[in-house]
Design a protein around this motif. Structure first.
Motif, PDB file in Angstrom:
ATOM      1  N   LYS A 290       9.169  -0.499   5.071  1.00 29.65           N
ATOM      2  CA  LYS A 290       8.040  -0.228   4.186  1.00 29.65           C
ATOM      3  C   LYS A 290       8.399  -0.333   2.705  1.00 29.65           C
ATOM      4  O   LYS A 290       7.524  -0.273   1.851  1.00 29.65           O
ATOM      5  N   CYS A 291       9.694  -0.480   2.432  1.00 20.71           N
ATOM      6  CA  CYS A 291      10.116  -0.772   1.055  1.00 20.71           C
ATOM      7  C   CYS A 291      10.350  -2.270   0.879  1.00 20.71           C
ATOM      8  O   CYS A 291      10.826  -2.710  -0.161  1.00 20.71           O
ATOM      9  N   GLY A 292      10.037  -3.047   1.924  1.00 19.22           N
ATOM     10  CA  GLY A 292      10.103  -4.502   1.811  1.00 19.22           C
ATOM     11  C   GLY A 292      11.450  -5.118   2.087  1.00 19.22           C
ATOM     12  O   GLY A 292      11.605  -6.330   1.943  1.00 19.22           O
ATOM     13  N   ASN A 293      12.442  -4.311   2.495  1.00 14.13           N
ATOM     14  CA  ASN A 293      13.765  -4.853   2.792  1.00 14.13           C
ATOM     15  C   ASN A 293      13.914  -4.949   4.313  1.00 14.13           C
ATOM     16  O   ASN A 293      14.595  -4.147   4.951  1.00 14.13           O
ATOM     17  N   LEU A 480     -12.042   3.933  -6.769  1.00 13.87           N
ATOM     18  CA  LEU A 480     -10.800   4.685  -6.951  1.00 13.87           C
ATOM     19  C   LEU A 480      -9.934   3.970  -7.976  1.00 13.87           C
ATOM     20  O   LEU A 480      -9.753   2.747  -7.888  1.00 13.87           O
ATOM     21  N   PRO A 481      -9.428   4.674  -9.000  1.00 15.49           N
ATOM     22  CA  PRO A 481      -8.608   3.992 -10.002  1.00 15.49           C
ATOM     23  C   PRO A 481      -7.327   3.424  -9.392  1.00 15.49           C
ATOM     24  O   PRO A 481      -6.679   4.067  -8.579  1.00 15.49           O
ATOM     25  N   GLY A 482      -7.002   2.194  -9.791  1.00  9.22           N
ATOM     26  CA  GLY A 482      -5.792   1.559  -9.281  1.00  9.22           C
ATOM     27  C   GLY A 482      -4.548   2.238  -9.814  1.00  9.22           C
ATOM     28  O   GLY A 482      -4.475   2.605 -10.988  1.00  9.22           O
ATOM     29  N   CYS A 483      -3.566   2.421  -8.945  1.00  7.03           N
ATOM     30  CA  CYS A 483      -2.291   3.024  -9.339  1.00  7.03           C
ATOM     31  C   CYS A 483      -1.169   2.224  -8.700  1.00  7.03           C
ATOM     32  O   CYS A 483      -1.197   1.953  -7.494  1.00  7.03           O
ATOM     33  N   SER A 484      -0.203   1.821  -9.509  1.00 11.82           N
ATOM     34  CA  SER A 484       0.953   1.085  -9.000  1.00 11.82           C
ATOM     35  C   SER A 484       2.222   1.841  -9.332  1.00 11.82           C
ATOM     36  O   SER A 484       2.356   2.398 -10.431  1.00 11.82           O
ATOM     37  N   VAL A 485       3.133   1.870  -8.369  1.00 11.35           N
ATOM     38  CA  VAL A 485       4.395   2.608  -8.514  1.00 11.35           C
ATOM     39  C   VAL A 485       5.547   1.627  -8.445  1.00 11.35           C
ATOM     40  O   VAL A 485       5.577   0.735  -7.593  1.00 11.35           O
ATOM     41  N   ILE A 486       6.507   1.781  -9.354  1.00  7.26           N
ATOM     42  CA  ILE A 486       7.710   0.958  -9.342  1.00  7.26           C
ATOM     43  C   ILE A 486       8.917   1.865  -9.569  1.00  7.26           C
ATOM     44  O   ILE A 486       8.846   2.813 -10.364  1.00  7.26           O
ATOM     45  N   GLU A 487       9.995   1.596  -8.862  1.00  8.20           N
ATOM     46  CA  GLU A 487      11.217   2.393  -9.011  1.00  8.20           C
ATOM     47  C   GLU A 487      12.241   1.588  -9.811  1.00  8.20           C
ATOM     48  O   GLU A 487      12.522   0.429  -9.496  1.00  8.20           O
ATOM     49  N   GLY A 563      17.426 -11.388 -11.148  1.00  7.18           N
ATOM     50  CA  GLY A 563      17.819 -11.535  -9.745  1.00  7.18           C
ATOM     51  C   GLY A 563      17.440 -10.358  -8.872  1.00  7.18           C
ATOM     52  O   GLY A 563      17.448 -10.461  -7.645  1.00  7.18           O
ATOM     53  N   VAL A 564      17.117  -9.200  -9.510  1.00  6.48           N
ATOM     54  CA  VAL A 564      16.701  -8.017  -8.740  1.00  6.48           C
ATOM     55  C   VAL A 564      15.200  -8.117  -8.456  1.00  6.48           C
ATOM     56  O   VAL A 564      14.405  -8.266  -9.383  1.00  6.48           O
ATOM     57  N   PRO A 565      14.792  -8.057  -7.189  1.00  2.65           N
ATOM     58  CA  PRO A 565      13.363  -8.153  -6.874  1.00  2.65           C
ATOM     59  C   PRO A 565      12.562  -7.021  -7.518  1.00  2.65           C
ATOM     60  O   PRO A 565      13.045  -5.892  -7.644  1.00  2.65           O
ATOM     61  N   ILE A 566      11.361  -7.335  -7.938  1.00  2.00           N
ATOM     62  CA  ILE A 566      10.441  -6.328  -8.482  1.00  2.00           C
ATOM     63  C   ILE A 566       9.600  -5.815  -7.322  1.00  2.00           C
ATOM     64  O   ILE A 566       8.839  -6.579  -6.717  1.00  2.00           O
ATOM     65  N   ARG A 567       9.748  -4.525  -6.993  1.00  2.82           N
ATOM     66  CA  ARG A 567       9.053  -3.939  -5.838  1.00  2.82           C
ATOM     67  C   ARG A 567       7.992  -2.952  -6.327  1.00  2.82           C
ATOM     68  O   ARG A 567       8.310  -2.033  -7.067  1.00  2.82           O
ATOM     69  N   ILE A 568       6.781  -3.155  -5.871  1.00  2.05           N
ATOM     70  CA  ILE A 568       5.657  -2.335  -6.331  1.00  2.05           C
ATOM     71  C   ILE A 568       4.863  -1.831  -5.129  1.00  2.05           C
ATOM     72  O   ILE A 568       4.660  -2.565  -4.157  1.00  2.05           O
ATOM     73  N   VAL A 569       4.417  -0.583  -5.210  1.00  5.22           N
ATOM     74  CA  VAL A 569       3.519  -0.013  -4.208  1.00  5.22           C
ATOM     75  C   VAL A 569       2.190   0.282  -4.893  1.00  5.22           C
ATOM     76  O   VAL A 569       2.159   0.964  -5.920  1.00  5.22           O
ATOM     77  N   LYS A 570       1.088  -0.253  -4.343  1.00 12.11           N
ATOM     78  CA  LYS A 570      -0.232  -0.027  -4.930  1.00 12.11           C
ATOM     79  C   LYS A 570      -1.129   0.724  -3.959  1.00 12.11           C
ATOM     80  O   LYS A 570      -1.068   0.492  -2.746  1.00 12.11           O
ATOM     81  N   ASN A 571      -1.959   1.617  -4.502  1.00  9.32           N
ATOM     82  CA  ASN A 571      -2.818   2.452  -3.645  1.00  9.32           C
ATOM     83  C   ASN A 571      -4.045   1.711  -3.123  1.00  9.32           C
ATOM     84  O   ASN A 571      -4.674   2.143  -2.166  1.00  9.32           O
ATOM     85  N   ILE A 593       8.855 -11.026  -6.336  1.00  9.41           N
ATOM     86  CA  ILE A 593       7.992  -9.846  -6.505  1.00  9.41           C
ATOM     87  C   ILE A 593       7.484  -9.436  -5.128  1.00  9.41           C
ATOM     88  O   ILE A 593       6.984 -10.264  -4.368  1.00  9.41           O
ATOM     89  N   ILE A 594       7.621  -8.151  -4.821  1.00 10.66           N
ATOM     90  CA  ILE A 594       7.155  -7.636  -3.526  1.00 10.66           C
ATOM     91  C   ILE A 594       6.141  -6.531  -3.798  1.00 10.66           C
ATOM     92  O   ILE A 594       6.467  -5.527  -4.432  1.00 10.66           O
ATOM     93  N   VAL A 595       4.920  -6.741  -3.340  1.00 11.80           N
ATOM     94  CA  VAL A 595       3.854  -5.758  -3.544  1.00 11.80           C
ATOM     95  C   VAL A 595       3.402  -5.231  -2.184  1.00 11.80           C
ATOM     96  O   VAL A 595       3.033  -6.012  -1.303  1.00 11.80           O
ATOM     97  N   ARG A 596       3.462  -3.911  -2.015  1.00 12.26           N
ATOM     98  CA  ARG A 596       2.902  -3.284  -0.813  1.00 12.26           C
ATOM     99  C   ARG A 596       1.583  -2.645  -1.218  1.00 12.26           C
ATOM    100  O   ARG A 596       1.556  -1.642  -1.921  1.00 12.26           O
ATOM    101  N   ASP A 597       0.485  -3.265  -0.799  1.00 13.09           N
ATOM    102  CA  ASP A 597      -0.811  -2.682  -1.137  1.00 13.09           C
ATOM    103  C   ASP A 597      -1.329  -1.874   0.042  1.00 13.09           C
ATOM    104  O   ASP A 597      -0.591  -1.603   0.993  1.00 13.09           O
ATOM    105  N   ARG A 598      -2.585  -1.487   0.001  1.00  9.21           N
ATOM    106  CA  ARG A 598      -3.135  -0.610   1.033  1.00  9.21           C
ATOM    107  C   ARG A 598      -3.147  -1.279   2.410  1.00  9.21           C
ATOM    108  O   ARG A 598      -3.120  -0.610   3.435  1.00  9.21           O
ATOM    109  N   ASN A 599      -3.169  -2.604   2.426  1.00  4.33           N
ATOM    110  CA  ASN A 599      -3.301  -3.340   3.688  1.00  4.33           C
ATOM    111  C   ASN A 599      -1.997  -3.906   4.224  1.00  4.33           C
ATOM    112  O   ASN A 599      -1.712  -3.815   5.405  1.00  4.33           O
TER     113      ASN A 599
END
Length: 615
Positions: A290-293, A480-487, A563-571, A593-599
């Motif tokens: 679920k973190c895309g790895n 619902l307001p969009g919210c994106s999280v990045i570590e 070279g480090v992938p950009i990983r984002i989680v969106k609500n 770029i890896i985006v995990r959205d609601r779907n």
């Protein structure tokens, strides 16, 4: 008298353990009979209890031995209640409780009897029976016993009766550590996380069980940041960390998409030589997937010595959600070859795997096999997956026919899947039907209105766009307001649409300007159709460019090494414009770029996306 007092076992009885076979058990039984030892009621009770408690497979044999006993001890009967409370037949516990009450040898239930009975009620989820047992233990004078009190709190927690937990807890003048921990766990599980934390903070003593309960509560209540923060505090206070703690920590990392912290948790497990249980290994697989790895998830999977259906299902689901549908089906075949019987959740993952790979025929075959081969009755979620499967393949009429032929009333998941497919394939007529059906089921579901509004906007039907938005306004609905999280560097950053409160926002804005310039040179034109039509085109583009995922990507570009992938989680579901911008950025800036959205997951690389245009 304490029925569980410490009494040394007879040497022959001590030979019985969890791996003793039925044949060996009968040989031991014969020796006890030949030596005339079972005429001693206490030794007979020990024998019955040892059989029952060591191996649930031998529970029937212990039942047979006890049935031949004229005067079983309270210890033996309590042991049978306890053994059955943990078994697949918890209701049989009451058979032995009845034997205590009907005994001709002046037996009377004790605190252990009721402690095991309330746990039986918890396993049975029997509210009425639980109330009856509560009344019986009060009648016998055990309502003030600490073990019984904590058992009652546990029972009412499992029954979902938090108010009853509060009533039991409120009547304890000086609750001990076990009762306090049970109450923290109760409030955490039932959603009263505020009271749980208040109680946790005032506890004079807190063992690792209390810490684990509180951390798990935060993770389960959708407060992963608080879970991780409390875990770090737990370490600072030198509290023993076990696999239970780490499962909750991994769950929090999974929710946040915090891969760096998840990696750290994995390293912590290995460094401290924590036992890699099936549950812990499955949590690791879930976190990495679920973190895309997905490669690391599969590395953990193949490295596990013991796997159960949940482990296999987690790995299969991880492959599906990361767009690897064919590999998902290959792993499912290996699972069946290994003799692991799939469950309902397994088939949800398998059907999703067929969906992302566009394998309609295979999906239909797997759906049919659920009932015919495995005796699993398809549930609403499986039907929703099938609609999504047909819809993604552009077979909208078949999707509608499938909905109309469902053996139960179609749910919002099925109509929502059809609505999304209609938008993708621009079928306005069918989309309006799906939207109407969805609103009939969930009139407060803002997603249905937003999707329909966007469909009208795509067709430049501004009158209908206004109509939909007026209906939303009248019904008090708002998107619902969009919210994106990045570590970044182990720290989680949240971005909301249009929010400029981040301390590095000036740098982010400069990067966004650079992105805009490069994309224009690369021929990018913003898709402004879904944006409010009564503002200027330039303002529309500006509104689009402030979507939270774009801001998060810009932050990733200025903070993460090349070279480090950009990983984002969106609500929410990623919008089409942000989807296309991410593709362009991956090509123009040479960044994955890896985006995990609601779907689902979207893996953007070299100007392409793993979803192949369907999101």
């Amino acid at each position: 008298m304490n029925s569980f007092r410490s009494v040394a076992k007879h040497p022959i009885i001590s030979l019985i353990d969890s791996v003793t076979t039925l044949k060996e058990l009968k040989q031991i039984h014969s020796q006890l009979v030949l030596n005339n030892l079972l005429k001693n009621p206490h030794l007979l009770g020990q024998f019955i209890a040892t059989i029952a408690l060591n191996n649930p497979d031998n529970l029937d044999y212990s039942n047979q031995v006890l049935d031949q006993c004229d005067n079983p001890t309270l210890f033996a009967l309590n042991s049978m209640i306890r053994a059955h409370s943990k078994s697949s037949t918890p209701q049989n516990s009451f058979r032995f409780y009845k034997k205590i009450l009907q005994s001709n040898h002046n037996l009377s239930p004790d605190n252990y009897t009721f402690n095991f009975l309330v746990r039986t009620c918890a396993q049975l989820s029997a509210h009425g029976t639980g109330l009856a047992v509560h009344g019986a233990l009060i009648k016998h004078g055990f309502e003030h016993d600490p073990h019984v009190q904590s058992g009652l709190i546990f029972m009412y927690t499992e029954l979902g009766c938090l108010s009853s937990c509060h009533k039991v807890f409120g009547k304890i003048p000086e609750p001990d550590l076990v009762c306090q921990t049970a109450m923290v766990s109760a409030c955490s599980k039932c959603g009263d996380i505020g009271f749980a934390r208040e109680l946790f903070d005032v506890m004079s003593m807190r063992d690792h069980i209390a810490w684990n309960a509180m951390i798990a509560g935060y993770a389960q209540c959708g407060q992963p940041r608080e879970a991780l923060s409390l875990f770090h505090l737990m370490q600072m206070e030198g509290v023993w960390v076990n696999e239970v703690s780490m499962v909750s920590v991994l769950s929090a990392c999974t929710h946040l998409g915090a891969l760096d912290q998840g990696r750290w948790a994995h390293a912590y497990i290995e460094r401290n030589k924590l036992r890699m249980t099936v549950t812990l290994g499955t949590a690791l697989i879930d976190m990495y997937a679920k973190c895309g790895n997905v490669n690391k998830a599969m590395e953990v999977f193949w490295g596990m010595k013991e796997k159960n259906v949940y482990t296999w299902t987690s790995a299969i689901g991880g492959l599906a959600m990361n767009g690897l549908g064919k590999k998902c089906l290959e792993l499912f075949s290996l699972m069946k070859h290994d003799g692991i019987h799939p469950n309902e959740i397994t088939f949800v993952s398998v059907l999703r795997g067929c969906t992302v790979a566009g394998l309609v025929k295979e999906g239909c075959e797997h759906f049919e096999s659920m009932g015919k081969v495995y005796g699993i009755e398809p549930q609403l979620e499986h039907y929703g997956c099938m609609v999504d499967l047909y819809g993604r393949a552009g077979r909208l009429d078949e999707a509608l026919n499938f909905i109309n032929n469902m053996p139960m009333k179609p749910h919002s998941g099925a109509w929502g899947a059809l609505l999304n497919a209609c938008r993708m394939y621009k079928n306005m007529k069918l989309g309006e039907l799906a939207s109407r059906k969805l609103v009939e089921l969930e009139d407060k579901n803002h997603c249905a209105y937003v999707l329909l509004s966007n469909m009208y906007a795509d067709n430049k039907n501004w009158e209908e766009v206004s109509s939909v938005r007026e209906i939303m306004k009248a019904r008090g609905l708002a998107k619902l307001p969009g919210c994106s999280v990045i570590e970044v560097g182990g720290e989680v950053h949240e971005f909301f649409v249009g929010d400029n409160s981040h301390p590095r926002y000036d740098e982010i804005e400069m990067m966004m300007a650079e992105i805009s310039k490069r994309l224009r040179l690369a021929g990018y034109v913003a898709d402004t159709n879904p944006v409010l039509f009564d503002i200027e085109e330039e303002e529309k583009e500006d509104a689009l460019f402030k979507h939270s995922e774009k801001v998060a990507i810009a932050f990733g570009l200025i903070t993460l090494k090349e070279g480090v992938p950009i990983r984002i989680v969106k609500n929410l579901r990623i919008c089409w414009d942000c989807h296309e911008v991410a593709k362009k950025i991956s090509e123009t800036f040479k960044r994955e770029i890896i985006v995990r959205d609601r779907n689902r997951f979207h893996h953007f690389k070299d100007g392409d996306c793993s979803c192949k245009g369907y999101w």
